[in-house]
Design a protein around this motif. Structure first.
Motif, mmCIF file in Angstrom:
data_model
loop_
_atom_site.group_PDB
_atom_site.id
_atom_site.type_symbol
_atom_site.label_atom_id
_atom_site.label_comp_id
_atom_site.label_asym_id
_atom_site.label_seq_id
_atom_site.Cartn_x
_atom_site.Cartn_y
_atom_site.Cartn_z
ATOM 1 N N TRP A 234 1.337 -33.819 -52.283
ATOM 2 C CA TRP A 234 1.940 -35.075 -51.822
ATOM 3 C C TRP A 234 2.564 -34.789 -50.467
ATOM 4 C CZ3 TRP A 234 -0.277 -37.831 -55.389
ATOM 5 C CH2 TRP A 234 -0.546 -37.218 -56.606
ATOM 6 N N HIS A 235 1.749 -34.929 -49.443
ATOM 7 C CA HIS A 235 2.049 -34.418 -48.106
ATOM 8 C C HIS A 235 3.238 -35.168 -47.498
ATOM 9 C CE1 HIS A 235 0.483 -32.444 -44.308
ATOM 10 N NE2 HIS A 235 1.409 -33.254 -43.855
ATOM 11 N N GLY A 236 4.305 -34.426 -47.236
ATOM 12 C CA GLY A 236 5.502 -35.004 -46.638
ATOM 13 C C GLY A 236 6.596 -35.322 -47.622
ATOM 14 N N VAL A 237 6.293 -35.284 -48.922
ATOM 15 C CA VAL A 237 7.317 -35.511 -49.944
ATOM 16 C C VAL A 237 8.042 -34.192 -50.179
ATOM 17 C CG1 VAL A 237 7.781 -36.212 -52.325
ATOM 18 C CG2 VAL A 237 5.966 -37.346 -51.017
ATOM 19 N N LYS A 238 9.363 -34.204 -50.060
ATOM 20 C CA LYS A 238 10.115 -32.948 -50.112
ATOM 21 C C LYS A 238 10.241 -32.379 -51.518
ATOM 22 C CE LYS A 238 12.789 -34.256 -46.028
ATOM 23 N NZ LYS A 238 12.185 -35.604 -45.895
ATOM 24 N N GLN A 239 10.130 -33.218 -52.535
ATOM 25 C CA GLN A 239 10.221 -32.753 -53.921
ATOM 26 C C GLN A 239 11.505 -31.953 -54.154
ATOM 27 O OE1 GLN A 239 8.285 -34.171 -55.911
ATOM 28 N NE2 GLN A 239 6.271 -33.286 -56.074
ATOM 29 N N PRO A 240 12.681 -32.561 -53.974
ATOM 30 C CA PRO A 240 13.921 -31.788 -54.062
ATOM 31 C C PRO A 240 14.065 -31.045 -55.388
ATOM 32 C CG PRO A 240 14.350 -34.168 -54.102
ATOM 33 C CD PRO A 240 12.930 -33.988 -53.720
ATOM 34 N N LEU B 207 3.230 -41.716 -45.648
ATOM 35 C CA LEU B 207 2.833 -40.340 -45.928
ATOM 36 C C LEU B 207 1.424 -40.390 -46.512
ATOM 37 C CD1 LEU B 207 6.185 -38.975 -47.422
ATOM 38 C CD2 LEU B 207 5.296 -38.628 -45.117
ATOM 39 N N TRP B 208 0.975 -39.298 -47.074
ATOM 40 C CA TRP B 208 -0.335 -39.315 -47.708
ATOM 41 C C TRP B 208 -0.416 -38.240 -48.768
ATOM 42 C CZ3 TRP B 208 -5.017 -36.244 -45.975
ATOM 43 C CH2 TRP B 208 -4.671 -35.144 -45.195
ATOM 44 N N TRP B 209 -1.463 -38.280 -49.554
ATOM 45 C CA TRP B 209 -1.719 -37.254 -50.560
ATOM 46 C C TRP B 209 -3.144 -36.724 -50.334
ATOM 47 C CZ3 TRP B 209 -6.013 -38.229 -53.383
ATOM 48 C CH2 TRP B 209 -6.416 -39.568 -53.507
#
Length: 709
Positions: free
Chosen positions: A80-86, A121-123
């Protein structure tokens, strides 16, 4: 009292906003689907049969659960390109960095945690070159009750820039990987999955977008191209950049845009021209004459609704695009981007830096395997490196090894500065500098440590642009330039007021780029060049951000359905470490490539099927290894996998490797509580006369067992 009510009101608003966060669910079925382009048909890997794949739509702060079901023929991962996934790297997706791949027939429910991202963003697939067809947009809208920092557009237009190969993309990848040279160029570029009417058999499918005069449209754009930056423009229309990589920017109006692979842009298009038809067009940027690329142009058509058009109507007006090798236009566009930096959308540029890093980005060469000639320079194999280290992708998850305390999968001594210092961008460099080291080393960062990282491109073999992407974090691009970075000179010109917040930045050819970020997201995070040929050659590395002191600053536990399942993880670790050690002892250059293919290659490969069958057969044996029969069956299984039997002289190597794995992991979670079993196993091997005599007789010379037990 008035202030107290104001504070209470503010807290209530915050609570309301928090409650508005939703949990959304999508299903992604990975499957082969037949598509026809350029006069011929072929099967491609898709999500839900769509190409490009489905768009995910969510709001800032939402949680998105994507059930990935692999009905294809190959292993797959989704990023999940750009998602930081904290605090949750488990769903980030890079193969063998945060997870083992999702095998054919398997499922994985990926939990995507949105935080401060807002915009486009994109995946995409993050295994081999599957992302050529497995990708799509990820649209993150403002929270409920808020809006854009600009007038709301009348409508949105997706613009997905991609490529098409007539050949099967897996074959393209395998030929590229096996040959050691440049990959085959694509046969067409595409906008939204269509090449456009400049290509054969493509006119009827050309993407056509209808617009109304006077309205404003948001173009949500991603460069899903595999190996090049892209120039894009719309005839007679200017474009205004208002965001990129999930963050807002100051409005920037231009007649063209440059976008890197992996990068996203939010663009405003105002329909203010006479009614007619206008081409939007895109072509690749290529600043390196020796590099192969697809020098064609893809088009789509912007068509005003007020006009009446027939097949005999004049051709659409064509836009101006920079020359394919115009590196000034390529670099200057990105250099003009600035963060919005308003009270509603503040920025937080690190000013006091705790850790300073300088990473060289180089194209390299390595010798071919014995009795083989490769297609790279001088008959060698292309490689790529960061600080002269080619990333040796492990065959199991770095994240899993880190979380469980398993040794031997990665090292912790990635260099902060280049181990070799030279004139990085000189026109002529000694060929001896081309040969990198190979390793799986990581850079350890303390929680909340502020980092300045300068990427320095080099002219080794061939200087090119490098779009560098960091997982798990956004970063501020505070400076850039051509030539060699000089800290005393160049840091004086940093933009620390409103630098753009990005996740992918193109380091210019034979130039440098400086970024800053705070390591506030504990976990394991991949950083790599987003040119697929470069990351395939090894231009990547891993940051591990340590846990903080508080409970909410620690990596969250893994989900129960991580691939492979927990009962297979120990076997995955075991066989990888054994093979890695054998490769070191035998000093076989391409042994690691052979082993990697066991796990990420074609599932129809008999070797891969045999390996997985062996792992499954070991399921009840691990991790409770406590008797000689179990050890014997493990040795036999390892021998089968390595195509080595107990009747060969290499049997001793298997024993050495097995002991090495056990002893180096004796304190890990994998073996915790079973140390006595491990010790018993070691003594069992050492004291079993029959076994030792077999080893000694087959090895052909006396070996002191105490040297290695």
């Amino acid at each position: 009292m008035k202030m107290s009510f104001q504070a209470l009101g503010f807290l209530l608003i915050l609570s309301f906003v928090h409650l508005q966060a939703a949990t959304l669910r999508y299903t992604f079925v990975i499957q082969e689907t037949n598509y026809t382009r350029l006069c011929s048909s072929k099967n491609i890997l898709t999500v839900n049969g769509e190409f490009p794949g489905p768009t995910i739509r969510a709001r800032r702060g939402d949680t998105v659960i994507v059930d990935v079901i692999n009905r294809g023929d190959y292993n797959i991962t989704i990023h999940w390109h750009g998602v930081k996934q904290p605090r949750y790297p488990w769903s980030d997706g890079p193969e063998f960095v945060t997870q083992c791949p999702i095998q054919p027939g398997a499922n994985f429910s990926q939990r995507v945690l949105l935080s401060d991202e807002e915009g486009t963003l994109w995946w995409h697939a993050h295994s081999d070159w599957s992302r050529a067809t497995v990708h799509g947009l990820f649209v993150i809208l403002p929270r409920m009750g808020t809006t854009y920092p600009f007038p709301k557009p009348d409508a949105e237009i997706p613009v997905v820039l991609g490529e098409w190969w007539q050949n099967d993309i897996q074959t393209v990848f395998e030929d590229f990987f096996d040959g050691g040279g440049d990959p085959a160029s694509s046969d067409a570029l595409m906008i939204n999955g269509q090449p456009g009417d400049l290509y054969n058999c493509s006119t009827s499918g050309t993407t056509k977008i209808k617009i109304d005069k006077g309205k404003t449209y948001m173009l949500r754009m991603v460069n899903a191209v595999m190996n090049n930056l892209v120039f894009f423009a719309i005839a007679n229309h200017s474009l205004t950049v208002v965001g990129g990589d999930g963050a807002y920017t100051k409005p920037l109006t231009s007649n063209y845009v440059t976008i890197s692979p992996g990068q996203t842009l939010d663009l405003l298009l105002t329909a203010n021209q006479p009614a007619g038809r206008y081409y939007m067009a895109a072509k690749l940027f290529n600043g390196q004459p020796s590099s192969l690329f697809d020098n064609t142009t893809t088009t789509a058509i912007i068509q005003y609704n007020t006009g009446k058009f027939t097949p005999s109507s004049p051709s659409p007006i064509f836009p101006f695009l920079p020359n394919f090798n115009d590196r000034i236009s390529a670099a200057n566009f990105t250099a003009m981007l600035r963060s919005l930096a308003t009270p509603e959308h503040p920025i937080d540029v690190p000013l006091k830096i705790k850790k300073t890093l300088l990473y060289t980005l180089s194209i390299n060469t390595v010798p071919c395997a014995t009795n083989q000639t490769c297609l790279g320079p001088g008959g060698r194999r292309f490689a790529a490196s960061i600080n002269n280290i080619t990333f040796d992708m492990p065959a199991t998850s770095v994240l899993g090894a880190y979380y469980r305390g398993i040794n031997g999968v990665y090292g912790r001594d990635f260099p902060d500065v280049p181990p070799l210092k030279f004139n990085y961008t000189a026109s002529s460099l000694n060929s001896s500098l081309q040969f990198p080291e190979s390793g799986t080393d990581v850079e350890m960062l303390k929680h909340n440590e502020t980092v300045e990282l300068v990427f320095q491109g080099t002219n080794l073999v061939a200087g090119v642009d490098h779009p560098m992407h960091l997982h798990g974090h956004s970063f501020y691009v505070v400076g850039w330039g051509f030539g060699n970075f000089n800290r005393k000179r160049d840091s004086l010109n940093y933009n620390l007021v409103d630098p753009p917040l990005m996740q992918t930045i193109a380091v210019p050819q034979n130039g440098w780029t400086a970024i800053r970020f705070k390591a506030n997201n504990p976990g394991v995070w991949f950083m790599h060049c987003h040119l697929e040929r470069h990351v395939s050659w090894g231009m990547g590395m891993v940051f591990i951000v340590r846990n903080g002191k508080s409970s909410n600053a620690r990596v969250l536990p893994p989900p129960p359905d991580m691939p492979p399942l927990e009962h297979l993880f120990a076997a995955c670790i075991l066989i990888f470490l054994i093979w890695k050690k054998i490769a070191q002892w035998w000093n076989v250059e391409d042994l690691r490539f052979r082993f990697k293919s066991f796990f990420n290659g074609n599932i129809r490969c008999s070797t891969a099927k045999m390996v997985m069958a062996q792992l499954i057969s070991w399921r009840p044996l691990l991790p409770t290894i406590d008797d000689y029969d179990t050890v014997a069956s493990l040795f036999h299984g390892i021998g089968n996998i390595c195509n080595i039997t107990a009747e060969t002289c290499k049997y001793e190597v298997i024993l050495r490797a097995f002991h090495w794995v056990l002893w180096n992991n004796r304190n890990s979670i994998f073996f915790r509580g079973s140390v006595s079993n491990v010790q018993s196993l070691v003594f069992e091997v050492k004291n079993n006369a029959f076994l030792w005599l077999k080893v000694r007789s087959k090895f052909g010379r006396h070996v002191n067992i105490d040297d290695w037990l």
